[in-house]
Design a protein around this motif. Structure first.
Motif, PDB file in Angstrom:
ATOM      1  N   TYR A  86       0.850  -1.188   0.000  1.00  0.00           N
ATOM      2  CA  TYR A  86       0.000   0.000   0.000  1.00  0.00           C
ATOM      3  C   TYR A  86       0.887   1.241   0.000  1.00  0.00           C
ATOM      4  CZ  TYR A  86      -3.616  -3.256   1.603  1.00  0.00           C
ATOM      5  OH  TYR A  86      -4.495  -4.308   1.718  1.00  0.00           O
ATOM      6  N   THR A  87       0.614   2.179  -0.904  1.00  0.00           N
ATOM      7  CA  THR A  87       1.307   3.464  -0.911  1.00  0.00           C
ATOM      8  C   THR A  87       0.264   4.523  -0.611  1.00  0.00           C
ATOM      9  OG1 THR A  87       2.872   2.658  -2.555  1.00  0.00           O
ATOM     10  CG2 THR A  87       2.741   5.041  -2.258  1.00  0.00           C
ATOM     11  N   SER A  88       0.537   5.349   0.395  1.00  0.00           N
ATOM     12  CA  SER A  88      -0.456   6.348   0.805  1.00  0.00           C
ATOM     13  C   SER A  88       0.214   7.535   1.478  1.00  0.00           C
ATOM     14  CB  SER A  88      -1.486   5.714   1.743  1.00  0.00           C
ATOM     15  OG  SER A  88      -0.839   5.197   2.870  1.00  0.00           O
ATOM     16  N   CYS A  89      -0.595   8.541   1.734  1.00  0.00           N
ATOM     17  CA  CYS A  89      -0.129   9.757   2.398  1.00  0.00           C
ATOM     18  C   CYS A  89      -0.475   9.654   3.883  1.00  0.00           C
ATOM     19  CB  CYS A  89      -0.803  10.971   1.764  1.00  0.00           C
ATOM     20  SG  CYS A  89      -0.133  12.536   2.371  1.00  0.00           S
ATOM     21  N   LEU A  90       0.507   9.864   4.730  1.00  0.00           N
ATOM     22  CA  LEU A  90       0.317   9.809   6.177  1.00  0.00           C
ATOM     23  C   LEU A  90       0.543  11.197   6.753  1.00  0.00           C
ATOM     24  CD1 LEU A  90      -0.103   8.045   8.740  1.00  0.00           C
ATOM     25  CD2 LEU A  90       2.384   7.800   8.809  1.00  0.00           C
ATOM     26  N   CYS A  91      -0.487  11.736   7.404  1.00  0.00           N
ATOM     27  CA  CYS A  91      -0.403  13.069   8.017  1.00  0.00           C
ATOM     28  C   CYS A  91      -0.781  12.966   9.489  1.00  0.00           C
ATOM     29  CB  CYS A  91      -1.349  14.048   7.318  1.00  0.00           C
ATOM     30  SG  CYS A  91      -1.028  14.244   5.565  1.00  0.00           S
ATOM     31  N   GLU A  92      -0.395  13.958  10.261  1.00  0.00           N
ATOM     32  CA  GLU A  92      -0.665  13.959  11.696  1.00  0.00           C
ATOM     33  C   GLU A  92      -2.157  13.838  11.989  1.00  0.00           C
ATOM     34  OE1 GLU A  92       0.741  16.559  15.557  1.00  0.00           O
ATOM     35  OE2 GLU A  92       0.264  17.647  13.724  1.00  0.00           O
ATOM     36  N   ASP A  93      -2.970  14.534  11.216  1.00  0.00           N
ATOM     37  CA  ASP A  93      -4.410  14.526  11.443  1.00  0.00           C
ATOM     38  C   ASP A  93      -5.140  13.481  10.597  1.00  0.00           C
ATOM     39  OD1 ASP A  93      -3.907  15.789   9.071  1.00  0.00           O
ATOM     40  OD2 ASP A  93      -5.348  17.402   9.367  1.00  0.00           O
ATOM     41  N   TYR A  94      -4.392  12.591   9.939  1.00  0.00           N
ATOM     42  CA  TYR A  94      -5.003  11.581   9.080  1.00  0.00           C
ATOM     43  C   TYR A  94      -4.224  10.264   9.182  1.00  0.00           C
ATOM     44  CZ  TYR A  94      -7.496   9.711   5.058  1.00  0.00           C
ATOM     45  OH  TYR A  94      -8.276   8.940   4.233  1.00  0.00           O
ATOM     46  N   PRO A  95      -4.376   9.520  10.319  1.00  0.00           N
ATOM     47  CA  PRO A  95      -3.707   8.219  10.444  1.00  0.00           C
ATOM     48  C   PRO A  95      -4.292   7.229   9.443  1.00  0.00           C
ATOM     49  CG  PRO A  95      -5.199   8.584  12.283  1.00  0.00           C
ATOM     50  CD  PRO A  95      -5.199   9.850  11.470  1.00  0.00           C
ATOM     51  N   ARG A  96      -3.563   6.178   9.158  1.00  0.00           N
ATOM     52  CA  ARG A  96      -3.981   5.196   8.157  1.00  0.00           C
ATOM     53  C   ARG A  96      -4.081   3.817   8.798  1.00  0.00           C
ATOM     54  NH1 ARG A  96      -4.360   7.449   2.973  1.00  0.00           N
ATOM     55  NH2 ARG A  96      -5.461   5.482   2.831  1.00  0.00           N
ATOM     56  N   THR A  97      -4.974   2.986   8.253  1.00  0.00           N
ATOM     57  CA  THR A  97      -5.125   1.599   8.685  1.00  0.00           C
ATOM     58  C   THR A  97      -5.065   0.708   7.453  1.00  0.00           C
ATOM     59  OG1 THR A  97      -6.517   2.276  10.550  1.00  0.00           O
ATOM     60  CG2 THR A  97      -6.574  -0.039   9.946  1.00  0.00           C
ATOM     61  N   PHE A  98      -4.256  -0.354   7.540  1.00  0.00           N
ATOM     62  CA  PHE A  98      -4.078  -1.287   6.425  1.00  0.00           C
ATOM     63  C   PHE A  98      -4.411  -2.697   6.894  1.00  0.00           C
ATOM     64  CE2 PHE A  98      -0.953   2.146   6.085  1.00  0.00           C
ATOM     65  CZ  PHE A  98      -1.349   2.712   4.888  1.00  0.00           C
ATOM     66  N   TYR A  99      -4.958  -3.507   5.975  1.00  0.00           N
ATOM     67  CA  TYR A  99      -5.357  -4.877   6.278  1.00  0.00           C
ATOM     68  C   TYR A  99      -4.743  -5.845   5.271  1.00  0.00           C
ATOM     69  CZ  TYR A  99      -9.037  -2.476   8.895  1.00  0.00           C
ATOM     70  OH  TYR A  99      -9.726  -1.654   9.755  1.00  0.00           O
ATOM     71  N   TRP A 100      -4.277  -6.977   5.767  1.00  0.00           N
ATOM     72  CA  TRP A 100      -3.826  -8.073   4.916  1.00  0.00           C
ATOM     73  C   TRP A 100      -4.524  -9.339   5.402  1.00  0.00           C
ATOM     74  CZ3 TRP A 100      -0.458  -4.309   6.613  1.00  0.00           C
ATOM     75  CH2 TRP A 100       0.286  -3.639   5.650  1.00  0.00           C
ATOM     76  N   ASP A 101      -5.223 -10.038   4.512  1.00  0.00           N
ATOM     77  CA  ASP A 101      -5.849 -11.325   4.815  1.00  0.00           C
ATOM     78  C   ASP A 101      -5.113 -12.391   4.019  1.00  0.00           C
ATOM     79  OD1 ASP A 101      -7.888 -10.210   6.455  1.00  0.00           O
ATOM     80  OD2 ASP A 101      -9.036  -9.672   4.673  1.00  0.00           O
ATOM     81  N   PHE A 102      -4.645 -13.420   4.683  1.00  0.00           N
ATOM     82  CA  PHE A 102      -3.893 -14.467   3.994  1.00  0.00           C
ATOM     83  C   PHE A 102      -3.986 -15.765   4.778  1.00  0.00           C
ATOM     84  CE2 PHE A 102      -1.108 -12.195   6.844  1.00  0.00           C
ATOM     85  CZ  PHE A 102      -0.456 -13.201   7.535  1.00  0.00           C
ATOM     86  N   GLN A 103      -3.540 -16.847   4.158  1.00  0.00           N
ATOM     87  CA  GLN A 103      -3.494 -18.156   4.797  1.00  0.00           C
ATOM     88  C   GLN A 103      -2.038 -18.579   4.934  1.00  0.00           C
ATOM     89  OE1 GLN A 103      -5.819 -20.586   2.179  1.00  0.00           O
ATOM     90  NE2 GLN A 103      -7.760 -19.884   3.044  1.00  0.00           N
ATOM     91  N   ALA A 104      -1.723 -19.136   6.084  1.00  0.00           N
ATOM     92  CA  ALA A 104      -0.357 -19.619   6.320  1.00  0.00           C
ATOM     93  C   ALA A 104      -0.415 -21.100   6.667  1.00  0.00           C
ATOM     94  CB  ALA A 104       0.286 -18.829   7.443  1.00  0.00           C
ATOM     95  N   ASN A 105       0.593 -21.856   6.228  1.00  0.00           N
ATOM     96  CA  ASN A 105       0.651 -23.295   6.487  1.00  0.00           C
ATOM     97  C   ASN A 105       1.687 -23.672   7.531  1.00  0.00           C
ATOM     98  OD1 ASN A 105      -1.336 -23.853   4.586  1.00  0.00           O
ATOM     99  ND2 ASN A 105       0.158 -23.825   2.930  1.00  0.00           N
ATOM    100  N   SER A 106       2.572 -22.728   7.872  1.00  0.00           N
ATOM    101  CA  SER A 106       3.602 -23.030   8.865  1.00  0.00           C
ATOM    102  C   SER A 106       3.880 -21.791   9.711  1.00  0.00           C
ATOM    103  CB  SER A 106       4.883 -23.511   8.186  1.00  0.00           C
ATOM    104  OG  SER A 106       5.381 -22.518   7.323  1.00  0.00           O
ATOM    105  N   THR A 107       4.466 -22.022  10.864  1.00  0.00           N
ATOM    106  CA  THR A 107       4.817 -20.932  11.771  1.00  0.00           C
ATOM    107  C   THR A 107       5.751 -19.957  11.057  1.00  0.00           C
ATOM    108  OG1 THR A 107       4.532 -22.336  13.705  1.00  0.00           O
ATOM    109  CG2 THR A 107       5.919 -20.385  13.977  1.00  0.00           C
TER     110      THR A 107
END
Length: 146
Positions: A86-107
């Motif tokens: 994700y590429t985005s603009c981060l400002c003091e008055d505009y925090p950002r939230t990012f999500y990743w959904d994936f499946q893992a088979n091992s630690t």
């Protein structure tokens, strides 16, 4: 003699004033604002092929905006949405939230990374800064597959 007496009486006050100014100057020179604040949520345990969600909340205490690139890294190969950036603009008055959904088979040790980058057309009017001290920030957590 009287003139000398006034000079001696004013001296402690002048010294106190200089001391206060010096203390104020030292505190003003310390900048405790953080370039990037990362809050990462990742379950500690999951079962094989279970969908896992990583949530990254990014914020800054800088007054200026920054262009950031957020992504995940792992010590084992994980396919799919894990590899999204994700590429985005981060400002003091505009925090950002990012999500990743994936499946893992091992630690896996999963590292959430934020790079401060120079990319045009992301922040308003292309006004963004790059911190001199560091431009890569990361948090590493372990996802145990059982």
């Amino acid at each position: 003699m009287r003139c000398l007496h006034l000079l001696l009486r004013a001296s402690p006050a002048a010294l106190l004033l200089i001391l206060c100014l010096q203390l104020g100057t030292n505190e003003a020179q310390e900048d405790t604002r953080k370039a990037i604040i990362m809050d990462v949520e990742l379950p500690k345990k999951a079962t094989a092929n279970e969908e896992v969600t990583v949530i990254l909340r990014a914020a800054t205490q800088f007054r200026e905006c920054m262009v950031i690139k957020s992504y995940l890294k792992s010590n084992v190969s994980i396919e799919g949405a894990f590899n999204y950036q994700y590429t985005s603009c981060l400002c003091e008055d505009y925090p950002r939230t990012f999500y990743w959904d994936f499946q893992a088979n091992s630690t896996a040790k999963i590292t959430t990374v934020i790079d401060v980058v120079r990319v045009l057309n992301i922040c308003p009017e292309d006004k963004a800064v790059i911190p001199i001290e560091a431009n890569r920030f990361s948090v590493t957590k372990t996802l145990t597959i059982g």
